[in-house]
Scaffold this motif. Structure first.
Motif, PDB file in Angstrom:
ATOM      1  N   SER A 169     -11.828 -26.134  38.289  1.00 42.64           N
ATOM      2  CA  SER A 169     -12.953 -26.120  39.224  1.00 42.64           C
ATOM      3  C   SER A 169     -12.652 -26.832  40.542  1.00 42.64           C
ATOM      4  O   SER A 169     -13.546 -26.980  41.377  1.00 42.64           O
ATOM      5  N   ARG A 170     -11.397 -27.273  40.753  1.00 45.06           N
ATOM      6  CA  ARG A 170     -11.087 -28.072  41.941  1.00 45.06           C
ATOM      7  C   ARG A 170      -9.887 -27.501  42.697  1.00 45.06           C
ATOM      8  O   ARG A 170      -8.952 -26.956  42.091  1.00 45.06           O
ATOM      9  N   THR A 171      -9.914 -27.649  44.012  1.00 42.17           N
ATOM     10  CA  THR A 171      -8.779 -27.262  44.846  1.00 42.17           C
ATOM     11  C   THR A 171      -7.783 -28.409  44.890  1.00 42.17           C
ATOM     12  O   THR A 171      -8.147 -29.538  45.232  1.00 42.17           O
ATOM     13  N   PRO A 172      -6.516 -28.165  44.558  1.00 45.09           N
ATOM     14  CA  PRO A 172      -5.517 -29.250  44.587  1.00 45.09           C
ATOM     15  C   PRO A 172      -5.335 -29.815  45.987  1.00 45.09           C
ATOM     16  O   PRO A 172      -5.455 -29.100  46.995  1.00 45.09           O
ATOM     17  N   ALA A 173      -5.008 -31.090  46.061  1.00 47.97           N
ATOM     18  CA  ALA A 173      -4.923 -31.797  47.335  1.00 47.97           C
ATOM     19  C   ALA A 173      -3.877 -31.201  48.270  1.00 47.97           C
ATOM     20  O   ALA A 173      -4.091 -31.121  49.486  1.00 47.97           O
ATOM     21  N   HIS A 174      -2.746 -30.768  47.738  1.00 53.32           N
ATOM     22  CA  HIS A 174      -1.636 -30.383  48.620  1.00 53.32           C
ATOM     23  C   HIS A 174      -1.872 -29.069  49.358  1.00 53.32           C
ATOM     24  O   HIS A 174      -1.083 -28.697  50.229  1.00 53.32           O
ATOM     25  N   VAL A 175      -2.975 -28.360  49.028  1.00 53.37           N
ATOM     26  CA  VAL A 175      -3.315 -27.145  49.772  1.00 53.37           C
ATOM     27  C   VAL A 175      -4.604 -27.347  50.572  1.00 53.37           C
ATOM     28  O   VAL A 175      -5.384 -26.417  50.791  1.00 53.37           O
ATOM     29  N   SER A 177      -4.323 -29.732  53.405  1.00 54.50           N
ATOM     30  CA  SER A 177      -3.879 -30.571  54.522  1.00 54.50           C
ATOM     31  C   SER A 177      -3.562 -29.762  55.775  1.00 54.50           C
ATOM     32  O   SER A 177      -3.392 -28.537  55.744  1.00 54.50           O
ATOM     33  N   GLN A 178      -3.463 -30.475  56.884  1.00 56.50           N
ATOM     34  CA  GLN A 178      -3.085 -29.876  58.158  1.00 56.50           C
ATOM     35  C   GLN A 178      -1.728 -29.190  58.054  1.00 56.50           C
ATOM     36  O   GLN A 178      -1.523 -28.086  58.580  1.00 56.50           O
ATOM     37  N   GLU A 179      -0.795 -29.826  57.367  1.00 53.82           N
ATOM     38  CA  GLU A 179       0.538 -29.255  57.217  1.00 53.82           C
ATOM     39  C   GLU A 179       0.488 -27.932  56.454  1.00 53.82           C
ATOM     40  O   GLU A 179       1.190 -26.967  56.805  1.00 53.82           O
ATOM     41  N   PHE A 180      -0.347 -27.870  55.423  1.00 51.46           N
ATOM     42  CA  PHE A 180      -0.473 -26.627  54.663  1.00 51.46           C
ATOM     43  C   PHE A 180      -1.073 -25.514  55.509  1.00 51.46           C
ATOM     44  O   PHE A 180      -0.569 -24.385  55.532  1.00 51.46           O
ATOM     45  N   TYR A 181      -2.157 -25.807  56.202  1.00 52.27           N
ATOM     46  CA  TYR A 181      -2.817 -24.772  57.007  1.00 52.27           C
ATOM     47  C   TYR A 181      -1.916 -24.298  58.148  1.00 52.27           C
ATOM     48  O   TYR A 181      -1.931 -23.108  58.510  1.00 52.27           O
ATOM     49  N   ALA A 182      -1.127 -25.190  58.713  1.00 54.12           N
ATOM     50  CA  ALA A 182      -0.188 -24.782  59.756  1.00 54.12           C
ATOM     51  C   ALA A 182       0.837 -23.797  59.209  1.00 54.12           C
ATOM     52  O   ALA A 182       1.224 -22.829  59.888  1.00 54.12           O
ATOM     53  N   GLN A 183       1.243 -24.028  57.976  1.00 55.47           N
ATOM     54  CA  GLN A 183       2.200 -23.132  57.334  1.00 55.47           C
ATOM     55  C   GLN A 183       1.554 -21.778  57.057  1.00 55.47           C
ATOM     56  O   GLN A 183       2.154 -20.723  57.319  1.00 55.47           O
ATOM     57  N   THR A 282      -4.278 -34.958  56.230  1.00 52.62           N
ATOM     58  CA  THR A 282      -2.824 -34.793  56.253  1.00 52.62           C
ATOM     59  C   THR A 282      -2.298 -34.874  54.818  1.00 52.62           C
ATOM     60  O   THR A 282      -3.039 -35.192  53.878  1.00 52.62           O
ATOM     61  N   ASP A 283      -1.011 -34.624  54.676  1.00 54.95           N
ATOM     62  CA  ASP A 283      -0.408 -34.737  53.343  1.00 54.95           C
ATOM     63  C   ASP A 283      -0.578 -36.140  52.777  1.00 54.95           C
ATOM     64  O   ASP A 283      -0.659 -36.323  51.558  1.00 54.95           O
ATOM     65  N   GLN A 284      -0.635 -37.134  53.639  1.00 54.89           N
ATOM     66  CA  GLN A 284      -0.749 -38.516  53.175  1.00 54.89           C
ATOM     67  C   GLN A 284      -2.174 -38.860  52.742  1.00 54.89           C
ATOM     68  O   GLN A 284      -2.375 -39.762  51.925  1.00 54.89           O
ATOM     69  N   THR A 285      -3.165 -38.165  53.270  1.00 55.33           N
ATOM     70  CA  THR A 285      -4.560 -38.516  52.979  1.00 55.33           C
ATOM     71  C   THR A 285      -5.283 -37.487  52.122  1.00 55.33           C
ATOM     72  O   THR A 285      -6.436 -37.699  51.745  1.00 55.33           O
ATOM     73  N   ALA A 286      -4.637 -36.381  51.810  1.00 56.70           N
ATOM     74  CA  ALA A 286      -5.295 -35.282  51.102  1.00 56.70           C
ATOM     75  C   ALA A 286      -5.738 -35.687  49.699  1.00 56.70           C
ATOM     76  O   ALA A 286      -5.037 -36.423  48.991  1.00 56.70           O
TER      77      ALA A 286
END
Length: 300
Positions: A169-175, A177-183, A282-286
């Motif tokens: 039921s949850r979206t994982p943190a690593h997807v 972040s700003q870095e993920f969306y930029a990719q 960001t990846d550090q705060t996600a």
């Protein structure tokens, strides 16, 4: 890639089963179940770890059931000329509801699906077969890691990239972040759309942060949801649509007019107010999206 089994025969087969098809997914260990819809003949729901994740009408793939899926469907309808093929990338498979929708409403579209669970799509295709002519390719692996492995020719060509990634039921943190969306944004054509499904509760702290984060990557962003959800009064889904290209002035009213109702949207100055003081992730705060109360699903 679809099975040759006739969807009508499959409808009858599933309806007469005394137990629902189920599988324990090998990577997450979650239990996935396909349940028939008691109210809509020919329709089925994929439930993973107790969370309804997809709804499919085998007899009419153009019918979309979940509220947020309908909103993304309206976005897809606004792309290019009606009925013309598009290029779509789906991050998260579920029961392939939107790939089926695109294959039905825009034949000959090119579609790529990324899915973590290697046994989920085969399970879905066995019990909810895809249309035989659907051009839907599936790659397995973590969505973020798999983006870099997509064919080079796909980058810069996608009319729409749909981000609908959930572990239970949850979206994982690593997807998130700003870095993920930029990719992910690198896949888009110059006027392509990034469509993101976000689940959040009262206050919408997570959704506001996601909107701010996406806006830091793509300058033109709108958030759409059921009115009480967008006001932060109850748990629900918020759909973000974002692009490097300005959204047409009549784009949002048309999307809202398509329902479900009551619906609201924020964009432009209203979006800036919506995201005011929300930190860019960001990846550090996600962090993962907040867990819903189980009663959210029991009430459906």
């Amino acid at each position: 890639m679809g099975s040759s089994r006739d969807p009508t025969e499959e409808t009858i087969r599933l309806a007469t089963m005394t137990t629902h098809p189920a599988i324990t997914l090998g990577i997450s260990g979650y239990r996935a179940v396909i349940e028939p819809d008691r109210f809509v003949p020919g329709s089925y729901q994929l439930v993973v770890d107790g969370t309804p994740q997809s709804h499919v009408n085998l007899d009419d793939p153009a019918q979309l059931h979940f509220e947020y899926i309908q909103r993304i469907g309206h976005v897809i309808d606004e792309l290019r000329e009606p009925g013309t093929p598009i290029t779509a990338v789906h991050l998260g498979a579920g029961a392939l509801t939107l790939p089926r929708y695109i294959a039905e409403t825009r034949p000959n579209s090119r579609q790529q699906v990324l899915e973590l669970e290697t046994d989920l799509v085969p399970f879905v295709r066995e019990h909810l077969p895809l249309p035989a002519r659907a051009n839907i390719k599936v790659r397995y692996g973590d969505a973020r890691e798999s983006l870099a492995k997509l064919p080079a020719g796909l980058f810069g060509t996608a009319d729409i990239v749909v981000v609908d990634i959930f572990a239970g039921s949850r979206t994982p943190a690593h997807v998130t972040s700003q870095e993920f969306y930029a990719q992910a944004a690198k896949l888009l054509s110059p006027d392509g759309i990034l469509a993101i499904n976000i689940a959040d509760g009262p206050g919408l702290a997570f959704a506001r942060g996601q909107a701010a984060t996406v806006a830091s990557v793509l300058p033109h962003v709108a958030a759409m949801a059921e009115a009480q959800v967008l006001k932060g009064r109850r748990f629900g889904n918020v759909v973000l649509v974002a692009s490097a290209h300005p959204l047409p002035l009549d784009y949002i009213p048309r999307l809202l007019a398509g329902g479900p109702h009551p619906a609201q949207a924020v964009h432009g100055a209203a979006l800036a107010e919506f995201t005011r003081s929300a930190p860019i992730v960001t990846d550090q705060t996600a962090v993962p999206s907040p867990p819903p109360n189980r009663s959210v699903f029991l009430a459906k």
